[in-house]
Scaffold this motif. Structure first.
Motif, PDB file in Angstrom:
ATOM      1  N   SER A 257       0.829  -1.204   0.000  1.00 42.90           N
ATOM      2  CA  SER A 257       0.000   0.000   0.000  1.00 42.90           C
ATOM      3  C   SER A 257       0.867   1.258   0.000  1.00 42.90           C
ATOM      4  CB  SER A 257      -0.934  -0.009   1.206  1.00 42.90           C
ATOM      5  OG  SER A 257      -0.198  -0.181   2.397  1.00 42.90           O
ATOM      6  N   THR A 258       2.027   1.209   0.652  1.00 42.10           N
ATOM      7  CA  THR A 258       2.938   2.362   0.655  1.00 42.10           C
ATOM      8  C   THR A 258       3.463   2.643  -0.743  1.00 42.10           C
ATOM      9  OG1 THR A 258       3.606   1.871   2.926  1.00 42.10           O
ATOM     10  CG2 THR A 258       5.072   3.285   1.639  1.00 42.10           C
ATOM     11  N   GLN A 259       3.856   1.614  -1.456  1.00 41.26           N
ATOM     12  CA  GLN A 259       4.340   1.781  -2.816  1.00 41.26           C
ATOM     13  C   GLN A 259       3.228   2.297  -3.735  1.00 41.26           C
ATOM     14  OE1 GLN A 259       5.530  -2.257  -3.309  1.00 41.26           O
ATOM     15  NE2 GLN A 259       7.570  -1.968  -2.414  1.00 41.26           N
ATOM     16  N   CYS A 260       2.029   1.738  -3.587  1.00 43.61           N
ATOM     17  CA  CYS A 260       0.900   2.178  -4.402  1.00 43.61           C
ATOM     18  C   CYS A 260       0.570   3.640  -4.120  1.00 43.61           C
ATOM     19  CB  CYS A 260      -0.313   1.292  -4.125  1.00 43.61           C
ATOM     20  SG  CYS A 260      -1.749   1.665  -5.162  1.00 43.61           S
ATOM     21  N   GLY A 261       0.581   4.027  -2.827  1.00 46.01           N
ATOM     22  CA  GLY A 261       0.313   5.414  -2.476  1.00 46.01           C
ATOM     23  C   GLY A 261       1.343   6.355  -3.055  1.00 46.01           C
ATOM     24  N   ALA A 434      -5.462  -3.893  -5.625  1.00 47.80           N
ATOM     25  CA  ALA A 434      -6.734  -3.466  -5.044  1.00 47.80           C
ATOM     26  C   ALA A 434      -7.401  -4.612  -4.295  1.00 47.80           C
ATOM     27  CB  ALA A 434      -7.648  -2.948  -6.154  1.00 47.80           C
ATOM     28  N   ALA A 435      -7.353  -5.795  -4.887  1.00 49.65           N
ATOM     29  CA  ALA A 435      -7.978  -6.959  -4.254  1.00 49.65           C
ATOM     30  C   ALA A 435      -7.323  -7.286  -2.923  1.00 49.65           C
ATOM     31  CB  ALA A 435      -7.889  -8.160  -5.194  1.00 49.65           C
ATOM     32  N   THR A 436      -6.001  -7.335  -2.917  1.00 47.90           N
ATOM     33  CA  THR A 436      -5.302  -7.716  -1.689  1.00 47.90           C
ATOM     34  C   THR A 436      -5.467  -6.663  -0.596  1.00 47.90           C
ATOM     35  OG1 THR A 436      -3.282  -6.772  -2.630  1.00 47.90           O
ATOM     36  CG2 THR A 436      -3.598  -9.126  -2.884  1.00 47.90           C
ATOM     37  N   MET A 437      -5.484  -5.388  -0.971  1.00 44.39           N
ATOM     38  CA  MET A 437      -5.624  -4.345   0.045  1.00 44.39           C
ATOM     39  C   MET A 437      -7.048  -4.270   0.581  1.00 44.39           C
ATOM     40  SD  MET A 437      -2.972  -1.351  -1.185  1.00 44.39           S
ATOM     41  CE  MET A 437      -3.327  -1.412  -2.930  1.00 44.39           C
ATOM     42  N   LEU A 438      -8.032  -4.535  -0.273  1.00 42.58           N
ATOM     43  CA  LEU A 438      -9.401  -4.609   0.223  1.00 42.58           C
ATOM     44  C   LEU A 438      -9.543  -5.739   1.239  1.00 42.58           C
ATOM     45  CD1 LEU A 438     -11.355  -4.034  -3.108  1.00 42.58           C
ATOM     46  CD2 LEU A 438     -11.543  -2.617  -1.060  1.00 42.58           C
ATOM     47  N   LEU A 439      -8.961  -6.881   0.936  1.00 42.94           N
ATOM     48  CA  LEU A 439      -9.025  -8.006   1.868  1.00 42.94           C
ATOM     49  C   LEU A 439      -8.284  -7.681   3.161  1.00 42.94           C
ATOM     50  CD1 LEU A 439      -8.441 -10.953  -0.636  1.00 42.94           C
ATOM     51  CD2 LEU A 439     -10.527 -10.523   0.673  1.00 42.94           C
ATOM     52  N   ALA A 468      -2.717 -10.958   1.044  1.00 52.39           N
ATOM     53  CA  ALA A 468      -3.482 -10.146   1.986  1.00 52.39           C
ATOM     54  C   ALA A 468      -2.959 -10.314   3.410  1.00 52.39           C
ATOM     55  CB  ALA A 468      -4.955 -10.513   1.926  1.00 52.39           C
ATOM     56  N   GLU A 469      -2.501 -11.505   3.729  1.00 52.15           N
ATOM     57  CA  GLU A 469      -1.958 -11.744   5.066  1.00 52.15           C
ATOM     58  C   GLU A 469      -0.719 -10.892   5.301  1.00 52.15           C
ATOM     59  OE1 GLU A 469      -0.199 -15.438   7.741  1.00 52.15           O
ATOM     60  OE2 GLU A 469      -1.168 -15.821   5.815  1.00 52.15           O
ATOM     61  N   ASN A 470       0.110 -10.755   4.263  1.00 50.24           N
ATOM     62  CA  ASN A 470       1.302  -9.919   4.382  1.00 50.24           C
ATOM     63  C   ASN A 470       0.951  -8.441   4.525  1.00 50.24           C
ATOM     64  OD1 ASN A 470       3.108 -12.054   4.131  1.00 50.24           O
ATOM     65  ND2 ASN A 470       3.009 -11.997   1.905  1.00 50.24           N
ATOM     66  N   LEU A 471      -0.184  -8.038   3.987  1.00 50.48           N
ATOM     67  CA  LEU A 471      -0.586  -6.640   4.016  1.00 50.48           C
ATOM     68  C   LEU A 471      -1.392  -6.271   5.255  1.00 50.48           C
ATOM     69  CD1 LEU A 471      -1.706  -6.099   0.328  1.00 50.48           C
ATOM     70  CD2 LEU A 471       0.147  -4.915   1.460  1.00 50.48           C
ATOM     71  N   ALA A 472      -1.791  -7.250   6.031  1.00 46.40           N
ATOM     72  CA  ALA A 472      -2.778  -7.017   7.091  1.00 46.40           C
ATOM     73  C   ALA A 472      -2.354  -5.894   8.035  1.00 46.40           C
ATOM     74  CB  ALA A 472      -3.022  -8.306   7.873  1.00 46.40           C
ATOM     75  N   GLU A 473      -1.084  -5.879   8.484  1.00 46.64           N
ATOM     76  CA  GLU A 473      -0.651  -4.897   9.461  1.00 46.64           C
ATOM     77  C   GLU A 473      -0.512  -3.509   8.849  1.00 46.64           C
ATOM     78  OE1 GLU A 473       2.873  -6.258  11.308  1.00 46.64           O
ATOM     79  OE2 GLU A 473       1.955  -8.061  12.167  1.00 46.64           O
ATOM     80  N   ASP A 474      -0.394  -3.461   7.514  1.00 50.94           N
ATOM     81  CA  ASP A 474      -0.133  -2.187   6.854  1.00 50.94           C
ATOM     82  C   ASP A 474      -1.392  -1.563   6.268  1.00 50.94           C
ATOM     83  OD1 ASP A 474       1.703  -0.213   6.041  1.00 50.94           O
ATOM     84  OD2 ASP A 474       1.724  -1.024   4.003  1.00 50.94           O
ATOM     85  N   ALA A 476      -5.178   0.141   5.921  1.00 50.45           N
ATOM     86  CA  ALA A 476      -5.950   1.168   6.617  1.00 50.45           C
ATOM     87  C   ALA A 476      -7.265   0.588   7.092  1.00 50.45           C
ATOM     88  CB  ALA A 476      -6.193   2.348   5.690  1.00 50.45           C
ATOM     89  N   ALA A 477      -8.021   1.362   7.858  1.00 51.03           N
ATOM     90  CA  ALA A 477      -9.215   0.824   8.491  1.00 51.03           C
ATOM     91  C   ALA A 477     -10.413   0.783   7.564  1.00 51.03           C
ATOM     92  CB  ALA A 477      -9.553   1.638   9.738  1.00 51.03           C
ATOM     93  N   THR A 478     -10.472   1.612   6.550  1.00 51.58           N
ATOM     94  CA  THR A 478     -11.637   1.660   5.678  1.00 51.58           C
ATOM     95  C   THR A 478     -11.207   1.648   4.232  1.00 51.58           C
ATOM     96  OG1 THR A 478     -11.663   4.065   5.573  1.00 51.58           O
ATOM     97  CG2 THR A 478     -12.898   3.044   7.371  1.00 51.58           C
ATOM     98  N   ILE A 479     -12.184   1.364   3.344  1.00 47.38           N
ATOM     99  CA  ILE A 479     -11.882   1.322   1.913  1.00 47.38           C
ATOM    100  C   ILE A 479     -11.349   2.664   1.437  1.00 47.38           C
ATOM    101  CG2 ILE A 479     -12.902   1.032  -0.380  1.00 47.38           C
ATOM    102  CD1 ILE A 479     -14.878  -0.885   0.789  1.00 47.38           C
ATOM    103  N   ALA A 480     -11.956   3.745   1.874  1.00 42.46           N
ATOM    104  CA  ALA A 480     -11.589   5.067   1.377  1.00 42.46           C
ATOM    105  C   ALA A 480     -10.178   5.455   1.763  1.00 42.46           C
ATOM    106  CB  ALA A 480     -12.568   6.114   1.889  1.00 42.46           C
ATOM    107  N   ALA A 481      -9.658   4.839   2.846  1.00 45.62           N
ATOM    108  CA  ALA A 481      -8.344   5.241   3.347  1.00 45.62           C
ATOM    109  C   ALA A 481      -7.351   4.104   3.380  1.00 45.62           C
ATOM    110  CB  ALA A 481      -8.498   5.832   4.752  1.00 45.62           C
ATOM    111  N   PHE A 482      -7.535   3.049   2.614  1.00 40.88           N
ATOM    112  CA  PHE A 482      -6.620   1.914   2.760  1.00 40.88           C
ATOM    113  C   PHE A 482      -5.299   2.133   2.047  1.00 40.88           C
ATOM    114  CE2 PHE A 482      -6.916   0.112  -1.412  1.00 40.88           C
ATOM    115  CZ  PHE A 482      -8.228   0.201  -1.821  1.00 40.88           C
ATOM    116  N   VAL A 483      -5.168   3.196   1.227  1.00 41.71           N
ATOM    117  CA  VAL A 483      -3.872   3.546   0.629  1.00 41.71           C
ATOM    118  C   VAL A 483      -3.370   4.805   1.290  1.00 41.71           C
ATOM    119  CG1 VAL A 483      -2.653   4.188  -1.479  1.00 41.71           C
ATOM    120  CG2 VAL A 483      -4.501   2.512  -1.567  1.00 41.71           C
TER     121      VAL A 483
END
Length: 489
Positions: A257-261, A434-439, A468-474, A476-483
């Motif tokens: 998500s950091t790289q995508c942002g 997008a799929a992995t970060m949504l999950l 998605a498991e690797n991304l879990a700690e990184d 965000a709490a909601t769809i609008a702010a997950f990046v």
């Protein structure tokens, strides 16, 4: 039904074929072997005795006769050894046309079949008899010729098959069909049409005992069923290895998500920023973004109806029934898309009468529909430019010098210098991201599956759960702010 020998010598006086009466048939190597067999009578009761051959030896003739009699016995009808592939393709297309009229087939599918038949299958292989002449070698020759279309090849490589293909493309609808080489995806789509027709010839029409198109695309190890390619995350360790060696660890890679942002922050100054944002947040396929119609998106209601896709130069239905879906997007995305519409209005005024209203949501400056290939090329260019700015800085260039040299806003240069390295991914991999970060953000698996247009939740979970498991700690709490994004001034 006993095999007999005959030749094509003619009587010097009458000019008729001598056939079985030729006096030279006893000579070794003269003539060929044939056989006749009793087939079902015609509808008006006439006797039918089809002939098979020619064969070089009596043994080959006997073996073929046994095979033919076996097929005739199983199906109750004549094993038609004379029908050509072109004739059968036309017969099958007529059946499918009738099916399309009842709604069993999409018109776009029928149109794709027609194109494959007219441009490739009939010109290349249509004259071959299905029972005796069509095999894997001939099919491979067709695909080899297709790969040479619209490429710079020597005259010696212009085979007879290639010349037939070029002639078919030159006269379609009275104009040259296309000036671009064929992609492997296009060749595989033609292969799918051929495979389907030959499967029907085996299972429905009982014309041939097996499908010669099966296995044409198999390589080493293809006999073992391969699992789906699962995305790999660009972790710090993998990025470090890539920076040192240039090696990409997998075919399908996903940004964190950091790289995508960082990419989205950098791309804010790009004209197609809204497309990058929409793809990265909501996982639309490239063809779906390019094919998106203005009337299928409501910014006030924050709804997007994905119902068509642009593949190459053709607008078509979406990939599957599940891909026809409605996406409810967030308010931030709505603001981005609203700004995009305002920009388009300014461009339309600037172009005046030269503006072309294609009806698409994402377009070129003059209103024309985007080409899918252009989207991927532009995406790759942005990643390359981002990393170039970083390498220039490492070489001692100042941010101001980089901005002047590359005619880029200074803010974009600073974002690249302050952000992480961006390892390479394909544009389609934004969908995987997008799929992995949504999950990882905790969105229900069923909802994610519906957003992406997958056929089943099992597919979504199987492909993306590991990343998605690797991304879990990184996440965000909601769809609008997950990046995570930089703070706006």
């Amino acid at each position: 039904m006993k095999p007999f020998k005959a030749c094509t010598c003619r009587d010097p006086q009458t000019g008729k074929f001598l056939g079985k009466k030729c006096p030279n048939l006893r000579k070794r190597g003269h003539g060929k072997w044939y056989a006749r067999y009793e087939a079902p009578r015609t509808p008006d009761g006439k006797r039918r005795q089809p002939r098979i051959g020619p064969f070089d030896t009596e043994t080959e003739c006997k073996q073929a006769l046994v095979k033919v009699l076996g097929e005739a016995g199983k199906t109750g009808k004549e094993y038609d050894r004379k029908i050509t592939l072109g004739e059968y393709l036309e017969k099958r297309h007529a059946w499918r046309t009738a099916a399309a009229e009842t709604g069993d087939l999409k018109p776009s599918t029928l149109e794709a079949d027609r194109e494959a038949i007219d441009l490739y299958l009939k010109p290349g292989l249509g004259h071959l008899k299905m029972a005796d002449q069509l095999g894997q070698d001939q099919i491979r020759d067709l695909y080899a010729a297709m790969r040479l279309i619209n490429r710079d090849v020597a005259d010696s490589e212009h085979t007879e098959m290639l010349r037939r293909l070029l002639a078919a493309r030159a006269k379609r609808d009275g104009r040259r069909y296309s000036t671009r080489p064929l992609s492997e995806a296009r060749i595989r789509r033609v292969h799918a049409v051929l495979t389907g027709a030959l499967n029907d010839a085996v299972k429905v029409s009982k014309i041939i005992p097996s499908n010669p198109a099966e296995g044409v695309f198999r390589g080493k190890g293809a006999s073992r069923r391969k699992g789906r390619l699962k995305p790999l995350l660009w972790t710090e360790e993998r990025v470090e290895h890539w920076l040192k060696t240039g090696e990409v660890p997998g075919k399908v890679m996903v940004w964190t998500s950091t790289q995508c942002g960082a990419f989205l922050d950098f791309a804010e100054h790009d004209r197609l920023y809204a497309l990058w944002h929409f793809g990265a947040y909501w996982g639309l396929r490239r063809g779906e973004l390019v094919g998106l119609d203005k009337k299928d998106i409501s910014l006030n209601r924050r709804r997007c109806h994905v119902r068509q896709a642009q593949r190459d130069d053709e607008l078509d239905d979406v990939k599957s029934e599940e891909s026809n879906r409605i996406i409810v997007f967030d308010e931030d995305t709505a603001r981005v898309l609203t700004a995009w519409q305002q920009q388009q209005r300014k461009e339309r005024l600037a172009w005046g009468e030269a503006y072309t209203d294609s009806g698409r949501f994402f377009t070129y400056e003059d209103g024309r529909a985007l080409r899918p290939a252009y989207v991927s090329q532009r995406f790759d260019l942005l990643i390359e430019r981002y990393n170039t700015f970083r390498s220039r800085f490492d070489e001692g260039w100042s941010a101001e010098r980089i901005a002047r040299r590359h005619r880029t806003p200074i803010d974009a240069v600073r974002i690249a210098l302050e952000g992480p390295p961006l390892p390479p991914i394909r544009f389609h991999d934004l969908r995987h991201g997008a799929a992995t970060m949504l999950l990882a953000a905790g969105v229900d698996l069923k909802v994610v599956s519906e957003i992406l247009g997958h056929a089943t939740m099992a597919f979504t979970g199987d492909v993306y759960a590991v990343v998605a498991e690797n991304l879990a700690e990184d996440a965000a709490a909601t769809i609008a702010a997950f990046v995570p994004r930089r703070k706006q001034a």
